[in-house]
Design a protein around this motif. Structure first.
Motif, PDB file in Angstrom:
ATOM      1  N   LYS A   1     -10.363  13.502   3.544  1.00 29.78           N
ATOM      2  CA  LYS A   1      -9.608  14.380   2.646  1.00 29.78           C
ATOM      3  C   LYS A   1      -9.195  13.695   1.339  1.00 29.78           C
TER       4      LYS A   1
ATOM      5  N   GLU B   1     -14.640  21.514   1.232  1.00 27.76           N
ATOM      6  CA  GLU B   1     -14.563  21.845   2.646  1.00 27.76           C
ATOM      7  C   GLU B   1     -15.730  22.740   3.075  1.00 27.76           C
TER       8      GLU B   1
ATOM      9  N   SER C   1     -18.293  21.649   6.038  1.00 31.85           N
ATOM     10  CA  SER C   1     -18.499  22.460   7.238  1.00 31.85           C
ATOM     11  C   SER C   1     -19.963  22.828   7.436  1.00 31.85           C
TER      12      SER C   1
END
Length: 321
Positions: free
Chosen positions: A253, A303, A307
């Motif tokens: 992150k 993100e 994913s």
């Protein structure tokens, strides 16, 4: 032979493996209850007197494999000659399988090398459905089985324990593939521009930079394990090109900048990363302030990319049974 004896007396079976950051997480306390792990390099060392590249050495190694009769041979590739030996031996051994773990992101999600596209293994452990679909598409008609287990290294962490900073600071880490020529010129120019905006910019030079290109000059270089660096709060933004380092940064992150100047092959600029993230190599000249740069960072895009390329998973080999 040895595997059968071990299974009879202990209930465990033998897995020969290569020591790699993608295989080591699979050798955990849970799997050790069922398997005995040994590095296959130990057997290769015993064959060294027969000549490094001699056919006799490979025949002797095949004899060793017959003696050990491992349940699985666990590796991260199939492109070398000795990988072919493992594959052929397992094909002839009814109870053994050659298992390959995906070890990287290729080139920003694009499998550019033909040797990496066409499997020579019984089982491929993939990071996501995306890679399972791509690789199974290249290998239609083969008996290779594909399983999605996620990234074994990432599986060791609780990603929920990390969080994006609300306030983005001014420390940037460059973690880039070997660069030279015009691509390096653009990287250097962007680095200089960032420093003129009062960003602190350090680079973790790729281990192959000096052998594949010229050594970097004019950069403040740091060393150390990338994962250790990323789990700390030392850097606010990580700049990467087509390497796996960009996914590493997103996993922990960190804000990322995708910076991949064009080259002779299109995959540098047309890839899975570029489908989700802006390429700062196309617009860095127009970035003049810290606020301008920060406005171009996008957590949602990061993100979504992550994913697609990496699924959550667990480090468990029981699925192979």
């Amino acid at each position: 032979m040895l595997n059968s004896l071990l299974r009879f007396f202990t209930g465990r079976e033998i897995i020969l493996y290569t020591r790699h950051r993608q295989t080591l997480p699979l050798i955990n306390n849970e799997t050790k209850k069922k398997y005995f792990f040994a590095q296959y390099t130990l057997l290769w060392k015993l064959t060294f007197p027969f000549g490094r590249n001699s056919s006799l050495r490979y025949r002797v190694m095949a004899i060793f494999l017959n003696i050990v009769s491992p349940k699985y041979i666990l590796d991260v590739n199939w492109i070398m000659k000795y990988h072919t030996l493992f594959y052929v031996w397992c094909k002839k051994s009814r109870n053994s399988k050659y298992v390959v773990v995906q070890h990287g992101i290729y080139a920003a999600g694009i499998i550019t090398e033909m040797s990496h596209r066409f499997t020579k293994c019984d089982v491929m452990l993939c990071w996501s459905d995306y890679f399972k679909e791509v690789l199974s598409g290249y290998n239609q008609g083969k008996k290779t089985k594909f399983y999605v287990i996620g990234n074994p290294v990432y599986n060791q962490y609780d990603r929920n324990s990390f969080e994006y900073k609300k306030d983005i600071g001014n420390k940037i880490l460059i973690a880039i593939s070997p660069m030279g020529g015009e691509r390096l010129r653009k990287l250097t120019e962007f680095k200089n521009n960032l420093e003129s905006m009062n960003f602190t910019v350090n680079i973790k030079e790729h281990p192959l930079q000096s052998s594949m290109e010229k050594p970097l000059t004019g950069f403040n270089k740091i060393t150390g394990d990338l994962y250790t660096i990323l789990t700390s709060d030392e850097y606010d933004i990580v700049m990467c090109d087509t390497s796996t380092s960009l996914l590493d940064a997103i996993f922990f992150k960190k804000y990322v900048m995708f910076f991949s100047p064009e080259n002779t092959t299109i995959h540098y600029t047309d890839n899975i990363y570029s489908k989700h993230l802006r390429n700062f190599a196309d617009e860095y000249i127009s970035i003049n302030t810290k606020q301008d740069l920060q406005s171009k960072l996008n957590i949602s895009d990061q993100e979504n990319l992550f994913s697609q390329l990496v699924s959550p998973g667990v480090n468990n080999l029981n699925m192979l049974n």
